[in-house]
Design a protein around this motif. Sequence first.
Motif, PDB file in Angstrom:
ATOM      1  N   PHE A  92       0.828  -1.208   0.000  1.00  0.00           N
ATOM      2  CA  PHE A  92       0.000   0.000   0.000  1.00  0.00           C
ATOM      3  C   PHE A  92       0.862   1.257   0.000  1.00  0.00           C
ATOM      4  O   PHE A  92       0.592   2.215  -0.723  1.00  0.00           O
ATOM      5  N   ALA A  93       1.889   1.253   0.834  1.00  0.00           N
ATOM      6  CA  ALA A  93       2.763   2.422   0.925  1.00  0.00           C
ATOM      7  C   ALA A  93       3.468   2.683  -0.394  1.00  0.00           C
ATOM      8  O   ALA A  93       3.544   3.830  -0.863  1.00  0.00           O
ATOM      9  N   LEU A  94       3.980   1.635  -1.003  1.00  0.00           N
ATOM     10  CA  LEU A  94       4.694   1.791  -2.267  1.00  0.00           C
ATOM     11  C   LEU A  94       3.759   2.232  -3.384  1.00  0.00           C
ATOM     12  O   LEU A  94       4.111   3.075  -4.211  1.00  0.00           O
ATOM     13  N   ALA A  95       2.545   1.662  -3.404  1.00  0.00           N
ATOM     14  CA  ALA A  95       1.577   2.050  -4.429  1.00  0.00           C
ATOM     15  C   ALA A  95       1.175   3.511  -4.285  1.00  0.00           C
ATOM     16  O   ALA A  95       0.818   4.165  -5.269  1.00  0.00           O
ATOM     17  N   ALA A  96       1.270   4.047  -3.057  1.00  0.00           N
ATOM     18  CA  ALA A  96       0.932   5.446  -2.816  1.00  0.00           C
ATOM     19  C   ALA A  96       2.093   6.383  -3.104  1.00  0.00           C
ATOM     20  O   ALA A  96       1.971   7.596  -2.935  1.00  0.00           O
ATOM     21  N   GLY A  97       3.240   5.813  -3.514  1.00  0.00           N
ATOM     22  CA  GLY A  97       4.375   6.640  -3.888  1.00  0.00           C
ATOM     23  C   GLY A  97       5.374   6.893  -2.787  1.00  0.00           C
ATOM     24  O   GLY A  97       6.278   7.725  -2.947  1.00  0.00           O
ATOM     25  N   THR A  98       5.256   6.189  -1.661  1.00  0.00           N
ATOM     26  CA  THR A  98       6.217   6.372  -0.575  1.00  0.00           C
ATOM     27  C   THR A  98       7.597   5.913  -1.025  1.00  0.00           C
ATOM     28  O   THR A  98       7.750   4.803  -1.544  1.00  0.00           O
ATOM     29  N   ARG A  99       8.600   6.760  -0.817  1.00  0.00           N
ATOM     30  CA  ARG A  99       9.963   6.446  -1.238  1.00  0.00           C
ATOM     31  C   ARG A  99      10.657   5.661  -0.119  1.00  0.00           C
ATOM     32  O   ARG A  99      11.347   6.224   0.736  1.00  0.00           O
ATOM     33  N   VAL A 100      10.427   4.365  -0.139  1.00  0.00           N
ATOM     34  CA  VAL A 100      10.896   3.489   0.925  1.00  0.00           C
ATOM     35  C   VAL A 100      11.279   2.147   0.315  1.00  0.00           C
ATOM     36  O   VAL A 100      10.753   1.755  -0.727  1.00  0.00           O
ATOM     37  N   LYS A 101      12.193   1.458   0.979  1.00  0.00           N
ATOM     38  CA  LYS A 101      12.594   0.121   0.533  1.00  0.00           C
ATOM     39  C   LYS A 101      12.672  -0.824   1.726  1.00  0.00           C
ATOM     40  O   LYS A 101      12.905  -0.394   2.867  1.00  0.00           O
ATOM     41  N   ALA A 102      12.481  -2.107   1.452  1.00  0.00           N
ATOM     42  CA  ALA A 102      12.683  -3.137   2.465  1.00  0.00           C
ATOM     43  C   ALA A 102      14.171  -3.464   2.507  1.00  0.00           C
ATOM     44  O   ALA A 102      14.768  -3.783   1.485  1.00  0.00           O
ATOM     45  N   ILE A 103      14.764  -3.387   3.709  1.00  0.00           N
ATOM     46  CA  ILE A 103      16.192  -3.671   3.843  1.00  0.00           C
ATOM     47  C   ILE A 103      16.446  -4.973   4.607  1.00  0.00           C
ATOM     48  O   ILE A 103      17.568  -5.474   4.628  1.00  0.00           O
TER      49      ILE A 103
END
Length: 318
Positions: A92-103
Amino acid sequence: MTHPSRRQFVARTLGAGAALALPAIGRTQARPVLKAGDQKGGLRALLEAAGALEGVGYDIQWSEFPAAAPLAEALNAGAVDSGPIGDAPLIFALAAGTRVKAIGANRSDAYGTAVLVRPDSTLKTAADLKGRSIATNRGSIGHYVTLKAITRAGLKPEDVNLRFLAPADAKLALTQGSVDAWATWEPYTALAEVSGHARVLVSGRDLLPGLSYLAATDAAIASKRAVLQDYLQRVARAQQWSYRNVDAYSAALARIIGIPPEAAKLQFERRQQKWVPIDAQVVADQQGTADFYRQVGLIKQPLDVKGTFDTGFALAAG
């Protein structure tokens, strides 16, 4: 520009999050600061119980969130650098454009991600949820397990009435009878069972891959990579310690997050969490989650998840 409501949210979060700086060790000048988001029963309790923050070379400012959705909002706003988040909320966060990655990736038994009903409920199976009201957080793993359970039972999303509520409100709605079911996760599931307020109608076992992640913003990865690497390794070592010291950790967890010891031990033992490398299977499972959300219309565009992982972070040796 940050939306006004987001600014208000961040201010509330940082005001109520009891941000703490760990005691300085050696010189404090120019020490890095990690803004660490957390969820109830999450990383802070684990790290503190294991004594895994000794000798840390940076300060940690903690902000606690009741669920993944507000944590994702804080990541998006830059209010936190990193935090634990489930596979579905990350989509959901990624689809909303949040600039984040799983590390970092974590696998666990998904039993405690479940649809709960009152002990006296006449509902017996997922198919019985047709026409019923279910409380959960929008975009949460509770939302995800609900959709997985009903579609496997031959129902469609529109066959149930979803009510999007925070965990505390959802629990109250279930116990007061204003909803028929509550879809949630640990430690809320174990707490509801131990207290006698609910029973598991459908568990996430065999429905979900049991994945969750340590996520970090692109900005934090760029500017605090060494700090994030150290933090991830401390978390992984703390988890290894916890399974060697089940009773001690369960007691500490209960004390730190304020739940009965039997609930803390129940949710901990059955989760069997393990930090794992971000490998092809992790990516494939995460793609499956994204594809399912696209299938049921919760995200509008296909999402290729490969670019949402940073595989350059090493785990602590077992």
